[in-house]
Design a protein around this motif. Structure first.
Motif, short mmCIF file in Angstrom:
data_model
loop_
_atom_site.label_atom_id
_atom_site.label_comp_id
_atom_site.label_asym_id
_atom_site.label_seq_id
_atom_site.Cartn_x
_atom_site.Cartn_y
_atom_site.Cartn_z
N GLU A 107 37.19 40.42 36.50
CA GLU A 107 37.76 39.68 37.63
C GLU A 107 38.38 40.62 38.64
N ALA A 108 39.06 41.65 38.15
CA ALA A 108 39.65 42.64 39.05
C ALA A 108 38.58 43.37 39.85
N ALA A 109 37.46 43.71 39.20
CA ALA A 109 36.36 44.38 39.90
C ALA A 109 35.74 43.46 40.95
N ARG A 110 35.60 42.18 40.62
CA ARG A 110 35.07 41.23 41.60
C ARG A 110 36.04 41.07 42.77
N ASN A 111 37.33 41.01 42.49
CA ASN A 111 38.32 40.91 43.57
C ASN A 111 38.27 42.14 44.48
N PHE A 112 38.03 43.29 43.87
CA PHE A 112 37.90 44.52 44.66
C PHE A 112 36.70 44.43 45.59
N ALA A 113 35.57 43.92 45.09
CA ALA A 113 34.39 43.74 45.93
C ALA A 113 34.68 42.77 47.08
N ASN A 114 35.41 41.70 46.78
CA ASN A 114 35.78 40.74 47.84
C ASN A 114 36.67 41.38 48.88
N LYS A 115 37.60 42.21 48.43
CA LYS A 115 38.52 42.91 49.35
C LYS A 115 37.72 43.81 50.29
N TRP A 117 34.55 43.53 51.08
CA TRP A 117 33.71 42.71 51.94
C TRP A 117 34.51 42.15 53.12
N ASN A 118 35.71 41.63 52.84
CA ASN A 118 36.53 41.05 53.90
C ASN A 118 37.01 42.12 54.89
#
Length: 445
Positions: A107-115, A117-118
């Motif tokens: 989940e932390a890695a996915r949140n990093f990808a979202n960060k 991307w944004n």
């Protein structure tokens, strides 16, 4: 290539009376891939093989069918994305140790990808006009594209302190990640990319540069756009070995120069790896920004402790350590903008500190925020009144228990002593609340 038939492939490499281990299988596949590549392409596909520890479940157990604790990578990819899974696995490896497969790290890695991307969307939106064409950027040479290979010599006079700071941080990260990846310390390299992107680029540089992008100085906007493109390209390139899909996608939306012969489609996978450049160290600017960031963090912590809203405007008093005045004062505009401070008073002596302040100490300075500005005294009065009533009830309850002869005679000695300790604690807390309540009431008169 499918999994080898034991009766044919394994017999070719091993006698039938030899126990085949996990490392034997790895060796078999390495040899098979090398031979296949030589047969089809005429070249060796790789020169090094990295063998890491086992991937265990969250409890540290080896994954097996009997335990039913195996992971289907396709299901994980559907839920979190291939990049998140790849980043979690590569950054969770330390030489000589097994790793645990934990969903919260995914989940932390996915949140990093979202960060990422944004942040990239923000950059790209501010690079284009309403027609989707790229807005002008300052150039360091006639064919400047903002890539890491561009020469900043002509830009030095136009760059602001924050521009030099972020370029210096990227430069430092490029050197560090090159060194760690050559040693196969993938976890250290991945963590440095994470810190660079999340903490330095997204949380600090983008927040600082927003005001410039929305301002009226067109020449300064060109500089800001150039630095944003250059830094984003560099961090994407550094992250690409760990998250190849999202970085390639973002890369396709950025401006590029003329296509090179060895990279006609301008793919990031064929782009040059960022190289350390001594000219991009900027130690003075880095010191100024890091000092300002320390002060900003201190003020934010004071706000949180006092439960003051981030939108509440405050003033600050800063006592600089000897010899640090210039460095601290250089960050005044950053402190005002990012900590929502309207006025900063710099003092040379502690006797000039106002009464009733909340304070914090950073390396090179002491920060004071007047309590009158932090506190909502009416709300604090209501809170303290309720707290006083609660503590009075606790003291009364404890006193009632201790005055009950039945409780004293029947309860274990340990329980009685605990109750006495509670009574003393509540009485002390009540005294402090009463003192604070008197101060607040005086403020409201």
């Amino acid at each position: 290539m499918g999994w080898p038939e034991e009766t044919e492939d394994f017999k070719y490499f091993y006698p039938t009376d030899v126990l085949v281990t996990g490392y034997d299988i790895i060796f078999f596949w390495v040899v098979r891939m090398v031979f296949s590549a030589l047969e089809t392409t005429g070249s060796v596909p790789f020169h090094d093989v990295y063998v890491h520890g086992l991937v265990r479940d969250a409890q540290g157990r080896k994954m097996s069918k009997s335990l039913g604790n195996g992971i289907d990578p396709l299901e994980v990819i559907d839920q979190y994305g291939a990049d998140a899974l790849r980043f979690m696995l590569t950054t969770g490896i330390t030489p000589g140790n097994d790793m645990r497969f934990k969903e919260d790290r995914l989940e932390a890695a996915r949140n990093f990808a979202n960060k990422l991307w944004n942040a990239s969307r923000f950059v790209i939106m501010n690079l284009q006009d309403e027609e989707g064409d790229f807005l002008p950027m300052i150039k360091c040479c006639d064919d400047c594209c903002g890539a890491a290979c561009c020469n900043d010599a002509a830009l030095t006079g136009n760059l602001r302190d924050e521009d030099k700071w972020i370029l210096s941080r990227v430069n430092d990260a490029a050197k560090y990640m090159t060194d760690t990846m050559e040693r196969y310390d993938l976890a250290l390299a991945g963590q440095r990319a994470y810190d660079l992107i999340w903490n330095e680029f997204c949380d600090w540089y983008i927040e600082i540069v927003k005001g410039r992008l929305y301002g009226d100085d067109e020449e300064d906007k060109k500089v800001a756009r150039y630095v944003l493109v250059r830094v984003l390209k560099s961090v994407l390139t550094l992250l690409h070995p760990f998250m190849p899909f999202i970085t390639e996608e973002i890369w396709s939306y950025l401006p590029h120069g003329e296509a090179k012969e060895d990279n006609p489609n301008n793919f990031i996978i064929r782009a040059d790896w960022p190289q350390f450049d001594e000219r991009l160290t900027f130690p003075e600017e880095t010191e100024k920004l890091e000092m300002a960031m320390s002060v900003i963090k201190a003020i934010r912590n004071i706000r949180a402790e006092a439960e003051a809203a981030p939108s509440k405007k405050l003033s600050a008093v800063i006592l600089c350590a000897e010899g640090r005045e210039t460095v601290v004062k250089a960050g005044e505009r950053y402190i005002k903008n990012l900590a929502n401070i309207t006025e900063i008073t710099f003092i040379d002596d502690k006797k000039d500190v106002p009464e009733e302040t909340m304070s914090a100490v950073v390396d090179g300075a002491e920060v004071y925020i007047p309590l009158d500005e932090l506190m909502d005294y009416k709300a604090e009065l209501d809170r303290l009144t309720k707290e006083k009533k609660r503590l009075e009830g606790e003291v009364k309850r404890a006193a009632g228990k201790l005055s009950n002869e039945g409780f004293i005679s029947k309860a274990p000695a340990k329980v009685v002593e605990e109750e006495k300790a509670k009574k003393v604690m509540y009485e002390e807390m009540l005294a402090k609340v009463a003192d604070r309540l008197a101060v607040v009431e005086a403020k409201l008169k």
